[in-house]
Design an enzyme around this catalytic site. Structure first.
Site, short mmCIF file in Angstrom:
data_model
loop_
_atom_site.label_atom_id
_atom_site.label_comp_id
_atom_site.label_asym_id
_atom_site.label_seq_id
_atom_site.Cartn_x
_atom_site.Cartn_y
_atom_site.Cartn_z
N ASN A 159 0.75 -1.17 -0.21
CA ASN A 159 -0.31 0.01 0.14
C ASN A 159 0.81 0.77 0.30
OD1 ASN A 159 0.67 -0.80 2.63
ND2 ASN A 159 -1.15 0.14 3.32
N GLU A 256 4.25 -4.22 12.65
CA GLU A 256 3.27 -3.44 12.15
C GLU A 256 1.96 -4.01 11.45
OE1 GLU A 256 1.18 -1.71 10.53
OE2 GLU A 256 1.96 0.68 10.50
N CYS A 290 -3.10 0.87 7.46
CA CYS A 290 -3.50 0.26 7.54
C CYS A 290 -3.92 1.40 9.71
CB CYS A 290 -2.18 -0.45 9.07
SG CYS A 290 -0.67 0.78 9.27
N GLU A 469 8.29 2.02 14.98
CA GLU A 469 9.06 2.76 13.72
C GLU A 469 8.40 3.94 14.60
OE1 GLU A 469 6.72 1.33 10.63
OE2 GLU A 469 7.25 0.04 10.03
#
Length: 503
Positions: A159, A256, A290, A469
């Site tokens: 994505n 993630e 997400c 992150e």
């Protein structure tokens, strides 16, 4: 012709990338990459086999022996050159991302413009990473310093092929590691190009390596003996498999994973601002992030007006050719994604939800009539036990549910097992902050959504994964902290000659 222009040509397949050059795969199979706006084949890439993975990891080890020995100040100079080359190629990289993902060119130009920031940021903070020293009991000094890990595995999604890769890679490289990247088989082209640009920037051979392929390739990479960290962005089911593999090998990892992002709309919200902001939250990237706003929880006092106005704005979104400047939303990534969206809409309606936008199917002219388009779709009166309320769609399909009070809003927002992104919309900052303390999520926006920055820590809880992150957390995750203990006391101890000192 430069490397980005080569890959903008349909059919370009230069192989895998490791050791500073494109390499022919040991295997014979290829993966087809389609343009989701037309469903036409754009190119193919190798389906890497175990020998390919071994060769890439070997190259990463050779690169590590050089890269890890370069001082952080000098590594930063290499990385800034890398950031400069990316910046010069932003217009072409945006075109490439649009061709492979179907994201609108407007979106990709905006996103690509920020990519160099991650590399510049991590190269900068790595120079300021300092150890510590303490004088401790008994005549000793302890000294700590950070060391890199070695070759690391980066498993990236389709994505945001460049953004998510650079978020990981910038931290890993700034810390002194080398990377072997396994991109999603749906969008594997941009990582190959970035690896080649890293070599152009002067990074030593083997610092950035890419093996394309599917689950078998990913499993081989995660199982490689000389991989010392695994960083995955992907679905929760994949995350469980990769985390189990990392756990078996006692390799550290960051996951993630999925999300079902709740958006809480309070009765005192700035309605116009909330509709504009949450429309972006729900439908940017065709709802394929997400943290896409997927589950709207709206106070009953403004429920009818909010849903009506949101539906009108959603129906006004222009879908079509992602390369056209006027297009606001492109297709979803694949036929499988399109089918999943269609099934979820049908199931929600069967459960009793009311569809209020996207009622007419997308009708587009050739060749886009074959693309994987889904109109922005809103279903209201969705109940917390409905599948649409609980499961990730990963497409432009959202649910809206009313609530009466803060207690109910939090209960609805915390329903299910995900915990990544949340946004809360209220003009009462005390209320918004109070709700933020009660809601489950690793990233919470107040009166905004989807904002990201290399300094803002990012990560989820529960089924949305673990690890962080961005920020110092990400840099330090790619390093190990070593303690050196220096004896400063005179003389020596001899335990077996009668010394009573212990510890």
């Amino acid at each position: 012709m430069d490397i980005v222009e080569e890959y903008l040509k349909a059919g370009t397949n230069k192989g895998l990338y490791y050791g500073g050059a494109f390499q022919k795969s040991f295997g014979e199979q290829s993966i087809v990459v389609r343009n989701p706006a037309t469903s036409e084949v754009f190119t193919t890439v190798p389906d890497a086999v175990e020998n390919d993975v071994d060769a890439a990891v070997f190259a990463a080890r050779a690169g590590y022996e050089i890269w890890s020995k370069i001082d952080a100040i000098d590594r930063a100079q290499y990385l800034r050159r890398f950031a400069d080359i990316i910046a010069k190629n932003i217009p072409k990289l945006a075109l490439l991302e649009t061709l492979v993902t179907g994201r609108s060119i407007k979106e990709m130009r905006a996103q690509m413009a920020r990519i160099p920031e991650w590399i510049e940021y991590f190269s900068g903070i790595a120079m300021g990473l300092e150890g510590e020293s303490n004088v401790v009991k008994g005549g000793y000094v302890t000294i700590t310093h950070y060391e890199s890990l070695g070759p690391v595995a980066l498993l990236t999604p389709w994505n945001h092929p460049i953004l998510i890769l650079v978020k990981k890679m910038a931290a890993a490289l700034a810390a002194g590691n080398t990377c072997v990247i396994k991109p999603s088989e749906l969008a594997p082209v941009s990582p190959l190009v970035l690896a080649a640009l890293a070599t152009q920037a002067g990074l030593p051979n083997g610092v950035v390596n890419v093996v394309t392929g599917g689950p078998v390739t990913g499993a081989a990479l995660c199982g490689a003996e000389d991989i010392h960290y695994i960083d995955l962005t992907g679905g929760t089911a994949t995350g469980r498999k990769v985390a189990a593999q990392a756990g078996e090998r006692l390799v550290r990892s960051t996951m993630e994973l999925g999300g079902k992002t709740p958006i809480i709309i309070c009765e005192d919200t700035d309605l116009e601002g909330a509709i504009a902001g949450t429309l972006f939250a729900a439908f940017v990237a065709s709802g394929q992030t997400c943290v896409s706003g997927a589950r709207f929880i709206v106070h009953e006092k403004i429920y009818d007006r909010f849903t009506k106005d949101l539906a009108a704005r959603a129906d006004a979104i222009t879908i079509g050719d992602p390369m056209a400047d006027e297009t606001q939303m492109g297709p979803v990534i694949s036929m499988a994604s399109q089918d999943r969206c269609t099934r979820m809409i049908a199931q929600a309606k069967a459960d009793g939800a009311v569809q209020i936008s996207g009622l007419e199917p997308a009708v587009l002219q050739a060749p886009f009539d074959k693309g994987f388009f889904i109109r922005p779709t809103i279903l209201k009166d969705v109940k917390p036990h409905h599948k649409l309320f609980l499961e990730e769609v990963f497409g432009p399909v959202i649910s809206v549910t009313p609530y009466k009070n803060e207690t109910e809003a939090l209960r609805l927002a915390n329903t299910g097992n995900f915990g990544l992104g949340v946004s809360i919309w209220s003009q009462d900052i005390a209320r918004a902050h109070r709700l933020s303390l009660g809601v489950r999520g690793g990233v919470v926006w107040l009166n905004d959504h989807h904002r990201n920055d290399p300094r803002s820590v990012w990560g989820g809880v529960r089924d949305s994964g673990f690890g962080k992150e961005n920020g110092w957390d990400a840099l330090k995750a790619y390093m190990t902290k070593k303690s050196v203990i220096v004896r400063t006391a005179p003389g020596h101890d001899d335990w077996f000659a009668g010394s009573t000192r212990y510890g």
